[in-house]
Write a protein that holds these residues in place. Structure first.
Motif, short mmCIF file in Angstrom:
data_model
loop_
_atom_site.label_atom_id
_atom_site.label_comp_id
_atom_site.label_asym_id
_atom_site.label_seq_id
_atom_site.Cartn_x
_atom_site.Cartn_y
_atom_site.Cartn_z
N TYR A 194 0.85 -1.20 0.00
CA TYR A 194 0.00 0.00 0.00
C TYR A 194 0.88 1.24 0.00
O TYR A 194 1.72 1.40 0.89
CB TYR A 194 -0.90 -0.02 1.23
CG TYR A 194 -1.83 1.17 1.32
CD1 TYR A 194 -3.03 1.18 0.63
CD2 TYR A 194 -1.49 2.28 2.07
CE1 TYR A 194 -3.88 2.27 0.70
CE2 TYR A 194 -2.33 3.38 2.15
CZ TYR A 194 -3.53 3.36 1.46
OH TYR A 194 -4.36 4.45 1.53
N SER A 288 -3.28 -7.31 1.46
CA SER A 288 -2.26 -6.38 1.91
C SER A 288 -1.09 -7.11 2.57
O SER A 288 -1.29 -7.94 3.47
CB SER A 288 -2.87 -5.39 2.91
OG SER A 288 -1.86 -4.71 3.58
N HIS A 290 0.83 -5.78 4.47
CA HIS A 290 1.04 -5.12 5.76
C HIS A 290 0.09 -5.67 6.84
O HIS A 290 0.51 -6.00 7.94
CB HIS A 290 0.84 -3.62 5.58
CG HIS A 290 0.83 -2.85 6.85
ND1 HIS A 290 1.91 -2.83 7.69
CD2 HIS A 290 -0.13 -2.09 7.43
CE1 HIS A 290 1.61 -2.08 8.74
NE2 HIS A 290 0.38 -1.62 8.60
N ASN A 291 -1.21 -5.76 6.51
CA ASN A 291 -2.16 -6.16 7.55
C ASN A 291 -3.08 -7.30 7.11
O ASN A 291 -4.08 -7.58 7.78
CB ASN A 291 -3.01 -4.94 7.98
CG ASN A 291 -3.73 -4.30 6.80
OD1 ASN A 291 -3.83 -4.90 5.72
ND2 ASN A 291 -4.22 -3.09 6.99
N ASN A 292 -2.73 -7.93 6.01
CA ASN A 292 -3.49 -9.09 5.50
C ASN A 292 -4.95 -8.78 5.18
O ASN A 292 -5.79 -9.69 5.18
CB ASN A 292 -3.44 -10.26 6.49
CG ASN A 292 -2.05 -10.89 6.51
OD1 ASN A 292 -1.39 -10.94 5.48
ND2 ASN A 292 -1.62 -11.33 7.67
N ARG A 293 -5.24 -7.53 4.94
CA ARG A 293 -6.63 -7.20 4.60
C ARG A 293 -6.82 -7.27 3.09
O ARG A 293 -5.94 -6.87 2.33
CB ARG A 293 -6.98 -5.81 5.13
CG ARG A 293 -7.16 -5.80 6.65
CD ARG A 293 -7.29 -4.42 7.21
NE ARG A 293 -8.56 -3.79 6.83
CZ ARG A 293 -8.96 -2.62 7.34
NH1 ARG A 293 -8.22 -1.98 8.22
NH2 ARG A 293 -10.11 -2.09 6.97
N TYR A 295 -8.02 -6.38 -0.64
CA TYR A 295 -8.00 -5.09 -1.32
C TYR A 295 -8.44 -5.25 -2.76
O TYR A 295 -8.11 -6.25 -3.41
CB TYR A 295 -6.56 -4.55 -1.27
CG TYR A 295 -6.39 -3.07 -1.53
CD1 TYR A 295 -6.95 -2.12 -0.67
CD2 TYR A 295 -5.64 -2.61 -2.60
CE1 TYR A 295 -6.76 -0.76 -0.89
CE2 TYR A 295 -5.45 -1.24 -2.82
CZ TYR A 295 -6.02 -0.33 -1.96
OH TYR A 295 -5.84 1.01 -2.16
N TRP A 300 -10.82 -1.00 0.04
CA TRP A 300 -10.63 -2.05 1.04
C TRP A 300 -11.91 -2.88 1.09
O TRP A 300 -13.01 -2.33 1.08
CB TRP A 300 -10.32 -1.45 2.42
CG TRP A 300 -9.00 -0.74 2.44
CD1 TRP A 300 -8.78 0.60 2.26
CD2 TRP A 300 -7.71 -1.32 2.64
NE1 TRP A 300 -7.45 0.88 2.33
CE2 TRP A 300 -6.76 -0.27 2.56
CE3 TRP A 300 -7.27 -2.62 2.87
CZ2 TRP A 300 -5.39 -0.49 2.71
CZ3 TRP A 300 -5.90 -2.83 3.03
CH2 TRP A 300 -4.98 -1.78 2.94
N THR A 338 -2.20 8.00 13.38
CA THR A 338 -3.14 6.86 13.50
C THR A 338 -3.69 6.66 14.91
O THR A 338 -4.81 6.20 15.06
CB THR A 338 -2.46 5.55 13.06
OG1 THR A 338 -1.19 5.46 13.69
CG2 THR A 338 -2.25 5.53 11.56
N ASP A 343 -11.59 3.45 15.92
CA ASP A 343 -11.87 2.19 15.25
C ASP A 343 -13.05 2.33 14.29
O ASP A 343 -14.21 2.39 14.72
CB ASP A 343 -12.16 1.13 16.31
CG ASP A 343 -12.45 -0.23 15.71
OD1 ASP A 343 -12.22 -0.41 14.51
OD2 ASP A 343 -12.92 -1.10 16.46
#
Lengths: 356, 283
Positions: A194, A288, A290-293, A295, A300, A338, A343
């Protein structure tokens, strides 16, 4: 004057000069939207089959002094109607454009879909090198970067936002050449990183295909059809519209873009965005690193809610949940670290739960 | 409708506001006859020229509220060093420079901190008002250039905040001699009256300030505006005890208080209040 009096005066001075705290937010009054004749049809949560008590709890959360401290707006649209809105920091934020930061990436993605609908190109396999060859150096693998690699953050170029975004903003020469001069650290299409560099390349691709700056293209083929009049979009010093950040919009206009996506790119009987592109952009294209989300193309994906979202700095988001026919817009002060974002998932969950 | 690149403000340099500068120039011109009138030849009570240089270290607690950003108080310890060069004949003239830094936090931040940096240089020209037995009182004008810059990375990663001022006002110094003047108590009081203030705009469009030296310098002098009361309320004061530490050397200890609250039509209020103790030594 004796010593006691002197000490008393000093203590009084010290205590009197202590600065007082003021609240972040205005008191919560109503979530009912105002009529502005800006193209939005207004409704109520009940009329759109929503649990108004649950919805109100979500708004109360945003109004809490210890949560979402830099919140600017929360808007809920269901069935194409605006059912709730609130501006916790300042009621005038309703009328103000604000930097939507990385939500800009999603708009850049949509403009690719607009360009596709206009017939400027027909598939995402097109190589960036074919669009602007003079920007590339002699590295052969870099010439294999496809538009879809850049759209899924898999271009493979080294770009660390913490370090390179500031440099991109301050780059005095050719911003595209500068990004393409970065080392290729992954083969194109193999690793999702990302970053703010790839969307800038996509913006250049749109500019090249449309033969006009991306911002002008957006104005003519996206903003004008939607009735979006107040906006601003910054560009790099060489005039390339930033593909990754710094589009300024009003919260309600951001809602229009979300609603356009829910309507498969159709606005008042006009096909604005290619529906095939939208289908692809809102599907999982990468995970991702970075955070396994999951995309899509600058969206997202939230499989748990069958939804997807544009996310931006400050914790801002535009959530689109097609099965619920729901759009949620949350904007916040766009420059916070951040730790002050809070949340977004908690807020989204409450609003989705309020949909019957 | 606009579509523009904004990285640093190009139409807003120090030279961009002649009206403000003109007012300040008149204010300084007003003091010139006072300076001329104060030449030694007019003295009724000539004393030997005394030159004193001293360095002082200040530490204490700083609170500030940047209403362009959040309505909350940032606070933390402050550390400053100050240099003073006094020249005393029948009048007292003082050059003073101060550098202060203050790491700041607020209850909402879980890590990291903000920072405030102050750099000041000023000149004071004080005339004897009263001199009886153990009491000496001076009063007169001063001019001061004060840079007050803050960075709140948790709240705004992209911009600097500042309240920089070229100011003029009135100052006083009261000394009460003890033990045959070897020791003394003193009280200093500065009240800025008018100044040229530079503040950031409430709404800033650009994502990232131009952090180059030139960019910072331009920002620091952005859109100067002439301000007086009530947009410029400031008090700077200190009380101290001056005492000998050797036959030639003197030292000072005391308490220093600064309060400022300033605003302009294009910017919200900045409020800062600090309490410091100091220790100093004559050089």
């Amino acid at each position: 004057m004796n010593m006691k009096s002197l000490i008393g005066i000093i203590l009084l001075l010290i205590l009197g000069s202590c600065l007082s705290e003021e609240p972040f937010k205005k008191p919560f009054q109503t979530l009912l939207p105002q009529e502005l004749n800006d193209g939005w049809e207004l409704s109520t949560p009940e009329n759109e089959n929503m649990d108004s008590q649950l919805l109100e709890k979500a708004f109360e959360l945003v109004y809490r002094e210890d949560r979402y401290v830099m919140a600017r707006s929360l808007l809920v649209f269901r069935n194409g109607k605006l059912v709730a809105e609130a501006y916790p920091n300042d009621p005038n934020d309703l009328h103000k454009i604000s930097n939507i930061q990385s939500c800009t990436k999603s708009i850049t993605s949509l403009l690719v879909g607009v360009a596709m609908e206009k017939g400027l190109f027909d598939n995402l396999e097109i190589k960036l090198h074919d669009l602007f060859p003079v920007m590339f150096d002699d590295n052969l693998p870099k010439k294999q970067i496809r538009l879809k690699d850049a759209l899924s953050m898999q271009a493979g170029l080294e770009f660390d936002n913490d370090k390179h975004t500031l440099q991109l903003c301050q780059e005095k020469n050719n911003s595209i050449q500068w990004i393409l001069s970065k080392d290729l650290i992954h083969a194109p299409g193999t690793f999702m990183n990302y970053n703010d560099g790839a969307p800038h390349l996509v913006s250049k691709a749109i500019e090249t295909l449309a033969m006009q700056p991306t911002a002008s293209f957006a104005e003519k083929y996206l903003f004008e059809p939607l009735g979006i009049k107040d906006w601003k979009w910054e560009s790099s010093r060489d005039g390339v519209t930033y593909g990754a950040f710094s589009l300024f919009l009003k919260p309600r206009d951001l809602g229009k873009i979300g609603q356009l996506v829910l309507q498969n790119g159709i606005w008042v009987n006009q096909q604005i965005i290619s529906p095939e592109y939208l289908e692809e952009a809102s599907s999982i294209q990468a995970i991702s690193g970075h955070n396994n989300r999951p995309y899509g193309y600058y969206f997202w994906i939230y499989p748990e809610w069958k939804a997807f979202a544009a996310l931006g700095h400050g914790g801002q988001f535009v959530l689109m949940a097609p099965e619920k026919n729901l759009v949620v817009v949350y904007t916040a002060w766009p420059y916070t670290h951040t730790q002050l974002w809070d949340d977004e998932k908690e807020l989204i969950a409450m609003i989705i739960q309020s949909c019957k | 409708m606009t579509n523009q690149r904004v990285l640093g403000n190009t139409n807003s340099s120090w030279s961009g506001n002649w009206t403000g500068k003109k007012h300040l120039l008149w204010a300084f011109l007003f003091w010139i006859p006072v300076f001329i009138h104060s030449k030694p030849g007019h003295c009724q009570d000539l004393i030997a020229l005394q030159k004193t240089k001293r360095i002082q270290f200040l530490t204490g607690y700083n609170q500030q509220k940047e209403l362009n950003l959040i309505p909350k108080v940032h606070q933390g310890f402050q550390f400053s060093v100050e240099f003073q060069a006094d020249r005393e004949l029948n009048h007292l003239s003082r050059f003073q420079a101060r550098l202060g830094i203050s790491p700041l936090t607020s209850p909402w931040e879980t890590s990291g901190f903000s920072a405030n940096l102050q750099i000041q240089a000023g000149y004071f020209h004080l005339f004897p008002i009263l001199k009886i037995t153990n009491w000496k009182i001076w009063a007169g004008p001063f001019g001061n250039l004060a840079y007050n810059t803050s960075f709140y990375p948790n709240w705004d990663e992209s911009h600097l905040y500042w309240a920089n001022q070229l100011q003029t006002g009135v100052s006083s110094r009261t000394v009460y001699g003890l033990q045959g003047q070897a020791r003394s108590l003193f009280w200093e009081f500065n009240l800025p009256v008018i100044g040229l203030l530079s503040r950031p705009n409430i709404e800033r469009d650009y994502k990232i300030d131009d952090f180059s030296f030139r960019g910072i310098l331009q920002s620091m002098h952005h859109q100067p505006k002439l301000i007086g009361l009530p947009h410029n309320f400031q008090v700077h004061s200190r009380i101290g005890y001056n005492f000998p530490i050797s036959q030639k050397k003197q030292a000072q200890v005391g308490y220093h208080f600064d309060h400022m609250q300033v605003s302009t039509h294009y910017s919200n209020q900045f409020i800062q209040s600090s309490h410091q103790i100091f220790i100093g030594i004559n050089l």
